[in-house]
Motif scaffolding. Structure first.
Motif, PDB file in Angstrom:
ATOM      1  N   ARG B 266       0.827  -1.204   0.000  1.00 27.24           N
ATOM      2  CA  ARG B 266       0.000   0.000   0.000  1.00 27.24           C
ATOM      3  C   ARG B 266       0.858   1.249   0.000  1.00 27.24           C
ATOM      4  N   THR B 270       0.867   4.111  -2.803  1.00 26.17           N
ATOM      5  CA  THR B 270       0.637   5.519  -2.478  1.00 26.17           C
ATOM      6  C   THR B 270       1.728   6.402  -3.049  1.00 26.17           C
ATOM      7  N   ASP B 295       2.420  14.964   2.817  1.00 25.52           N
ATOM      8  CA  ASP B 295       1.049  15.147   3.294  1.00 25.52           C
ATOM      9  C   ASP B 295       0.743  16.592   3.642  1.00 25.52           C
ATOM     10  N   TYR B 296       1.670  17.223   4.308  1.00 30.35           N
ATOM     11  CA  TYR B 296       1.399  18.569   4.812  1.00 30.35           C
ATOM     12  C   TYR B 296       2.501  19.506   4.372  1.00 30.35           C
ATOM     13  N   ALA B 513      -0.381  15.477  15.180  1.00 36.09           N
ATOM     14  CA  ALA B 513      -1.336  15.282  14.101  1.00 36.09           C
ATOM     15  C   ALA B 513      -0.663  15.041  12.761  1.00 36.09           C
ATOM     16  N   THR B 515       1.248  13.528   9.710  1.00 36.29           N
ATOM     17  CA  THR B 515       1.483  12.182   9.210  1.00 36.29           C
ATOM     18  C   THR B 515       2.412  12.267   8.017  1.00 36.29           C
ATOM     19  N   PHE B 517       2.812  10.160   4.673  1.00 33.98           N
ATOM     20  CA  PHE B 517       2.218   9.099   3.866  1.00 33.98           C
ATOM     21  C   PHE B 517       1.250   8.262   4.699  1.00 33.98           C
ATOM     22  N   GLY B 518       0.505   8.954   5.533  1.00 30.99           N
ATOM     23  CA  GLY B 518      -0.507   8.263   6.305  1.00 30.99           C
ATOM     24  C   GLY B 518       0.005   7.673   7.603  1.00 30.99           C
ATOM     25  N   ILE B 519       1.288   7.685   7.799  1.00 33.15           N
ATOM     26  CA  ILE B 519       1.841   7.086   9.019  1.00 33.15           C
ATOM     27  C   ILE B 519       2.163   8.206  10.002  1.00 33.15           C
ATOM     28  N   PRO B 520       1.679   8.077  11.238  1.00 34.86           N
ATOM     29  CA  PRO B 520       1.844   9.186  12.175  1.00 34.86           C
ATOM     30  C   PRO B 520       3.299   9.539  12.413  1.00 34.86           C
ATOM     31  N   LEU B 522       4.869  10.788  14.977  1.00 34.99           N
ATOM     32  CA  LEU B 522       5.506  10.474  16.248  1.00 34.99           C
ATOM     33  C   LEU B 522       5.529   8.986  16.511  1.00 34.99           C
ATOM     34  N   GLU B 523       5.305   8.204  15.493  1.00 35.00           N
ATOM     35  CA  GLU B 523       5.018   6.790  15.678  1.00 35.00           C
ATOM     36  C   GLU B 523       6.019   6.022  16.536  1.00 35.00           C
ATOM     37  N   GLU B 552       5.145  -0.350   8.654  1.00 37.26           N
ATOM     38  CA  GLU B 552       4.320  -1.549   8.491  1.00 37.26           C
ATOM     39  C   GLU B 552       4.869  -2.517   7.455  1.00 37.26           C
TER      40      GLU B 552
END
Lengths: 446, 597, 377
Positions: B266, B270, B295-296, B513, B515, B517-520, B522-523, B552
């Motif tokens: 995925r 993306t 993303d931002y 807040a 992300t 590529f969809g992954i937070p 601060l993960e 992931e």
């Protein structure tokens, strides 16, 4: 996630004075303006802050309050002379706050009380009740809880105005003096925090350190008992005209040193009297607040001579008879045993008795215990008769044992009277610890 | 798009002109040749979709633009090429040759000097068609128009990468990427073969990510060299390198690298989708891809990692990241990025654990210092003087006495001066730049203090902040921190530590807040899990038995749990573990035991 | 709430984050002045009453957790609607929103007061309040995930600061001041315990967004752990307050824990660090209020049937700010606080009990054929 959402929202344009701005930008601008305009009021430029290092409070002859403030004058040069210049000023007002207010008006800088190192009360003010000053200082968010508190029988202005060789301003000098742990044996490490918390419980009265002027030729201790009270009273009356005769042997233009020795005992918030160095040490020992104590005593036994000790560890327990906790006899105390144990180190032996046998050691330990017991008895006598207040915190021990209601309603209001009638029996057991690097004194053979 | 202009008259005229142009056979645009139809451009995955209204309109009309076949005669070819490339470009070479077949055939070699290697052209093309012995044996007459080019491709032209193309526009495209074309008189197709050989910077030490210990190879601008560096380090057949072209005019090659079976499909999809959506004129550097695809883009914090080091790139690929290499840029991107990754430097891993761990922790602390130190100083000296020890307070006050400015202005002055020094020393030539930076900073600080403009303590604060911000390995993160430092400075000057805390909260919420590529963002710092071993602190290398989970990856297991089984205690632990069969924790403890010996 | 770019929406909270959020809701705004509320009632045993209150709160949290496990993907309003039908359910949702609003207003007032009285004395409190609410608005826009992530980080910092504070305070604290153990007597201690339960009961706010938790079976345990942690922190803070100040001292000061922080110092060089502590505690309070704010507006949005709660943020923030400015003096604030502490416990007990009882009696669970289920939104 909603950074994108928020961004989508700001597509709507707002026109302000010809400029097309996003809504977020307008809000941010308003907020920033509001914050910078109104929020800066609290800012104090550091060079316009008058750091008050020492505070002195005393009562004048006509019952008004006189306040001294010792303000630091920081200079741009590095400390070549190691002298922190300071400026001491005094003002008189109806209350402490009134006097402080007037002081503030006379100062070019804003007086900032968060760095006060030493708070000195005059004896007259202390006898009248220290609580008059406590409200202002406790309400004040700036005042440090860890400032040292002193009571003096000399003029407060003279105490704060001392120019010592050892340190810069008098307040810093007092601060340095108090940090020295040796001082803790002859004077309590009384902080503002202790004063504040202990003053509220009748069973836990604070001892405040005593500071006095000492001329260069002055060697001995302070006069005890009523004498000093009378002299101090006289000194309190003559403002600035020179200290009590007993303590001074030189004209007042000569710089003096400061001495911290002895303590003032408070009953409630009023000063009840002075305790000398030994009594202070005994009182602290009985309350478990004595970190170290040095003393000299005559050598027990037939040989004569003296022996010097340093007490490094002591522990005091207050033992009550049974039955104090419950019933209508709760809180009624007739007899209390104060058991003190500890260890002393031998520091000096000036005697032909060299303590080389177990018997002599036993004799020595018994002698130490007797000596200290006698000291405690003297203290108890002073506390019960001369001062009339509980300086050895027996009341606090009672409070911890009885139900709160009983304490609050029955015992606390009359505790001092009850205290005077209690039979306090000291039991002292001290052991000898280290002897040092030598077993016997180096002496010529005779 | 028809842009609205103020003058309605001009607007109308332009509109009419545009409408008139639609019916013309060959639509002309402002800046050049007509665009190729979509199907012709499609190459590999993803297409750069040109958004011009002409081709859009014609696409919508459903009619495909006419094929541009290769003209029959070489003269026709030459004319056509001159049309396309301009009448007189000195680097466009069209060399007529005669091929020594029986009978002889005319051919034309077409290449761009500077892009194609002279040696390759001479040896491969000219030599093979002019001098090879095989050639005279060929019966050219037997070859028809349709297959003569294929025969040449298979039999005559000795090149590793070779193809036949029937469309002249496509041939031009290929030649512009550095290939060479052989036009044969009368043939319907043209032979196009690989001949790239331009001048380029060789493999050098990376300029931005220097290490004391570790490989010193860095990516260069040549895509092939970069992919070769990557392939050399990841010799698994699962390494995929999907290529696409980005940029309408630059047609820059962009390679998306990932490990099949490891990288989450995925994520790959993306990344590819976002790169496909890029529509721009030229792509001079990978930095633009970053801005197009993150993303931002308005956040001050970067969301993709970049690196000049192939070893770091491959490490990222092996953790399940997707790598993007852009032709012409030595900076390779890696997606996704997160906050912890921007504080990692490859040196952390090459040095041993006792240094690697504390160094990384130090960098985090340095990041915090770089962000908050001046603001903290301003807040305390303006609002909270009671926090300072008395001697320090008096020293600060004393040093501040001759200074005419308030603390905030002083701080801003010094910060701006430092920024100026930094920016200017980047642009000055090397020998001058270093000296200027050093001298400038010294002089500025010292002179300012002597003149009584700033206090010496402020100089120290600013200097420490500058040093701290330089320890951050990832330059854009350092930039973000520099920017935010000013914001915090203003907030703390207004509201003291409360304002500073409010600013930090806002930044923390923003990071929470964010992300990539969809992954937070601060993960790795969130819940306790294996990836935390590598986030703020680096644990020993032999404890990294699980891959970090934030990307992931499909395959979680990286290495065995107990590697050092030759050490006595570890072998026992491994045996116990296999007996129990479960996932007992504490391989750290086991390893620690063995390390202690 | 899933229009985030990237591969798939991930509006999820983990178990640890629920624990942390619940703990912060319980202690963040309360612990500064809890001693002041409880010590006059319980005496030196105030910390015991906090623990008793914590026990009550555990019960509430466990019930709430069961409720969440029964309806895994419903928000509170949705649950109420399913159990009691649409009108009554919406009413219950509105009462929940009202409760959250009161918590928000009172909490923000207390925090602003602490900051204003202690430090920014000439700054108008409106400004401090404004900064608070701007941050809360921003946090609400960003959603519960961002709040949860940041909470984890700041919670660890707050706990670390409290540990440092207790370590520094231990030499100065007088354990004897905690005697007599039973304080003012068993009865008053139990009464104070009931008052303290109101702090723990605030944890029901979590019900509004617990559907975002990945594994609902852990909901009960997470909330209970959070409540236990929060109340333990409050107990320690209260205990130390009594040890440092004495019973009378606590009744004397405005913010006991703040005074405790003022009294400690680290050697000679870091003596008045209470502003550092207060700044950290302010951040915890902010996160708590942001969570409560979020719970409230999502509930209101559910009641009104809105798909997205974002348009409600600014109006509701203005409402909250206005409410927080109603008590004008410290005395009024403490009056409101006392009233809140006395009566809110009933609501926090009633809500999960009533809903759970209704669900059990009607035999309802998640997964029934209910067309009103709009799912995540």
């Amino acid at each position: 996630m909603s950074v994108t959402g928020a961004r989508a929202r700001t597509q709507s344009r707002v026109t302000v004075g010809g400029l097309r701005l996003g809504r977020t930008a307008v809000v941010m601008a308003c907020l920033l303006a509001a914050v910078s305009v109104s929020g800066c009021r609290d800012a104090r430029e550091i060079e316009s802050v008058g750091f008050v290092l020492g505070l002195g409070i005393d009562e004048t002859a006509d019952g008004r309050v006189e306040v001294w403030a010792q303000v630091a004058l920081p200079s741009a040069k590095p400390a070549e002379e190691e002298k922190q210049h300071s400026w001491t000023e005094t003002s008189i007002g109806d209350t402490v706050w009134d006097a402080l207010r007037q002081l503030n008006n006379r100062s070019t800088k804003v007086l900032f009380r968060a760095h006060v190192r030493a708070l000195v009360f005059g004896e007259r003010f202390a006898r009248g009740g220290v609580a008059r000053a406590l409200d202002v200082l406790a309400r004040d968010g700036q005042f440090r809880y860890k400032s040292w508190v002193f009571v003096t029988s000399d003029p407060v202005g003279d105490v704060l105005g001392v120019e010592t060789k050892q340190s810069s301003s008098a307040a810093l000098y007092l601060d340095d003096l108090m940090r020295n742990t040796a001082r803790s044996s002859t004077a309590p490490r009384s902080r503002f925090l202790d004063l504040l918390t202990a003053i509220e419980q009748p069973g836990d009265q604070p001892l405040l350190a005593r500071v006095s002027l000492a001329g260069p030729a002055d060697g001995g201790g302070q006069p005890e008992g009523e004498e000093s009270t009378a002299e101090a009273g006289r000194a309190g009356r003559d403002q600035g005209a020179g200290g009590p005769e007993g303590a001074e042997s030189a004209p007042d233009t000569e710089p003096k040193e400061l001495r911290v020795e002895g303590s003032a005992a408070l009953c409630g918030d009023r000063m009840a009297g002075w305790l000398d160095a030994e009594e202070t040490a005994m009182a602290l020992m009985a309350c478990n607040r004595l970190p170290a104590y040095s003393f000299v005593m005559p050598m027990p036994g037939d040989e004569g001579g003296t022996i010097g000790f340093e007490m490094i560890r002591s522990h005091a327990d207050t033992l009550f008879p049974k039955g104090i906790h419950t019933g209508h006899a709760a809180g009624l105390v007739t007899e209390v045993v104060i058991r003190i144990t500890g260890t002393v180190d031998i520091r000096e032996v000036l005697s032909s008795e060299q303590l080389m046998s177990m018997q002599s050691l036993d004799r020595l330990q018994a002698g130490i215990s007797r000596h200290l017991e006698a000291g405690i008895r003297r203290l108890v006598d002073a506390a019960q008769n001369r001062l009339g207040c509980d300086v050895i915190s027996i009341g606090e021990c009672v409070r911890r044992r009885v139900p709160a209601k009983v304490w609050e309603e029955d015992v606390a209001p009359t505790w001092h009277d009850q205290f005077r009638a209690i039979a306090i029996v000291p039991e002292v057991h001290f052991e000898v610890g280290k002897r040092g690097m030598t077993m016997q004194s180096p002496r010529p053979v005779d | 798009m028809v842009r609205p202009t103020w003058d309605k008259g001009v607007f109308t005229v332009r509109l009419l002109r545009r409408l008139a142009r639609v019916g013309m056979r060959r639509p002309r645009m402002m800046l050049g040749r007509p665009l190729l139809p979509l199907e012709e451009v499609a190459d590999g995955i993803g297409t750069a979709a040109p958004g011009a209204e002409d081709s859009e309109a014609s696409r919508k009309a459903g009619a495909a633009p006419p094929d541009s076949p290769i003209p029959d005669t070489l003269d026709g070819v030459e004319r056509r090429l001159r049309d396309l490339l301009g009448k007189s470009s000195p680097d466009v070479i069209m060399r007529r040759v005669v091929i020594w077949t029986n009978p002889e055939i005319d051919a034309m070699l077409f290449y761009i000097e500077g892009l194609a290697s002279r040696d390759v052209v001479n040896l491969v093309a000219l030599r093979s068609v002019m001098l090879a012995e095989r050639v005279p044996a060929m019966d050219a007459g037997a070859l028809g128009r349709d297959n003569i080019a294929s025969v040449f491709m298979t039999h005559i032209v000795p090149s590793g990468q070779i193809a036949v193309l029937p469309c002249i526009d496509k041939v031009v495209d290929h030649v512009l990427t550095g290939e060479a074309a052989l036009f044969i008189e009368g043939a319907r197709e043209c032979v196009v073969f690989e001949a790239k050989g331009w001048e380029h910077r060789g493999i050098e030490e990376p300029h931005t990510e220097k290490v004391v210990r570790g490989p010193r190879e860095g990516f260069s601008e040549l895509l092939r060299a970069n992919t070769a560096l990557v392939r050399r380090r990841l010799r698994t057949p699962d390494l995929r390198m999907d290529s696409t072209k980005v940029g309408r005019r630059s047609k820059t090659d962009v390679v998306i690298a990932y490990v099949e079976g490891l990288t989450n499909p995925r994520l790959v999809a993306t990344v590819k989708e976002r790169i496909d959506h890029i529509d721009t004129d030229i792509l001079p550097d990978s930095g633009l891809i970053e801005e197009f695809t993150e993303d931002y883009p308005y956040s001050p914090f970067p969301q993709m990692q970049y690196t000049e080091r192939p070893d770091r790139f491959c490490a990222g690929l092996s953790e399940g990241l997707v790598g993007i290499i852009v032709d012409g840029s030595p900076m390779a991107l890696m997606a996704p990025g997160n906050l912890a990754s921007f504080f990692q430097s490859p040196e952390d891993y090459y040095e041993r654990f006792p240094y690697g761990g504390p160094l990384r922790a130090l960098r985090f602390i340095a990041g915090v210092i770089a962000l908050t130190f001046p603001a903290l100083y301003v807040a305390i000296s303006l609002f909270h003087q009671e926090m300072l020890p008395t001697k320090l307070a008096l020293a600060i006050a004393g040093s501040h006495v001759p200074v005419p400015f308030p603390v905030l202005v002083e701080a801003l002055l010094m910060e701006v001066a430092l920024e100026l020094i930094r920016e200017s020393s980047v642009r000055l030539p090397d020998p001058v730049g270093q000296t200027m930076g050093f001298v400038g900073a010294l002089l500025l600080g010292d002179a300012a203090v002597s003149a009584g403009l700033v206090s010496p303590i402020m100089v120290i604060v600013v200097a420490v902040t500058g040093l701290a911000s330089f320890t951050i390995p990832h330059y854009p993160t350092g930039l973000a921190i520099r920017l935010l430092r000013f914001l915090l400075l203003f907030l703390s000057a207004a509201l003291g530590l409360f304002g500073l805390m409010a600013g930090l909260m806002a930044i923390a919420l923003h990071l929470g807040a964010l992300t990539s590529f969809g992954i937070p963002y601060l993960e790795p710092l969130m819940k306790p899990r294996p990836s935390l071993r590598d986030a703020v602190w680096r644990s020993a290398v032999f404890t990294f038995n699980k891959r970090p989970e934030y990307a992931e990856p499909l395959d979680q297991v990286r290495q065995k749990k107990f590697i050092r089984t030759w050490a006595p205690g570890v072998a026992e632990m491994a045996r116990k573990e296999s007996r129990e069969g479960g996932d007992g924790g504490g391989e750290d403890g086991g390893e620690k035991g063995s390390r202690g010996r | 709430m899933g229009d985030r770019p990237g591969h798939g929406s991930r509006d999820e909270i983990y178990y640890t984050q629920i624990v942390v959020i619940t703990a912060m809701i319980v202690f963040a705004t309360g612990f500064l002045a809890a001693a002041r509320v409880l010590v006059p009632v319980a005496g030196t045993a105030a910390w015991i009453s906090v623990l008793i209150g914590g026990a009550f709160g555990l019960g509430i949290a466990v019930l709430a957790g069961y409720l969440a496990a029964r309806f895994p993907d419903h928000s509170l309003v949705r649950m109420a609607e399913r159990v009691f039908g649409a009108p009554l359910g919406k009413l219950i949702g509105l009462t929940f929103a009202a409760y959250c609003t009161v918590v928000l207003g009172l909490g923000s007032r207390e925090s602003v007061l602490a900051m204003w009285i202690a430090f920014l004395q000439t700054t108008p409190p409106v400004l401090i309040s404004a900064v608070f609410y701007v941050l809360i608005i921003y946090a609400a826009y960003l959603g519960i995930e961002a709040i949860a992530r940041v909470s984890l980080i700041f919670f660890s910092l707050v706990v670390a600061s409290l540990l440092v504070l207790t370590a520094l305070a231990s030499p100065v604290a007088v354990p004897g001041r905690l005697l007599p153990i039973v304080g003012n007597g068993l009865g008053p201690v139990m009464r104070a315990g009931f008052l303290a339960a109101s702090y723990a009961g605030e944890s029901i706010v979590v019900l509004a967004f617990i559907r975002h938790l990945k594994d609902k079976r852990g909901a009960s345990r997470a909330m209970a752990t959070g409540v236990a942690t929060g109340m333990a922190i409050m107990a320690v803070a209260t205990g130390f307050g009594v040890m440092m100040l004495g019973v009378r001292g606590i009744s004397r000061v405005t913010f006991p824990v703040l005074e405790t922080a003022r009294m400690v110092g680290f050697g000679q060089f870091l003596e008045r660090a209470e502003i550092l502590f207060l700044a950290l505690w302010f951040s915890a309070a902010l996160l708590k209020l942001a969570t409560v704010f979020y719970a409230s507006i999502t509930s209101i949005a559910d009641v009104l049937g809105l798909r997205d709660y974002r348009p409600l943020i600014i109006p509701y923030a203005l409402l909250g700010a206005a409410l927080s400015l109603i008590p004008k003096t410290v005395l009024e604030t403490f009056d409101y606080l006392n009233a809140f502490v006395r009566y809110s416990v009933w609501y926090t007990i009633a809500l999960p009990v009533v809903l759970l009882a209704g669900a059990v009696i009607r035999g309802l669970r998640e997964g029934g054929n209910d067309v009103r289920d709009r799912g995540a939104g």
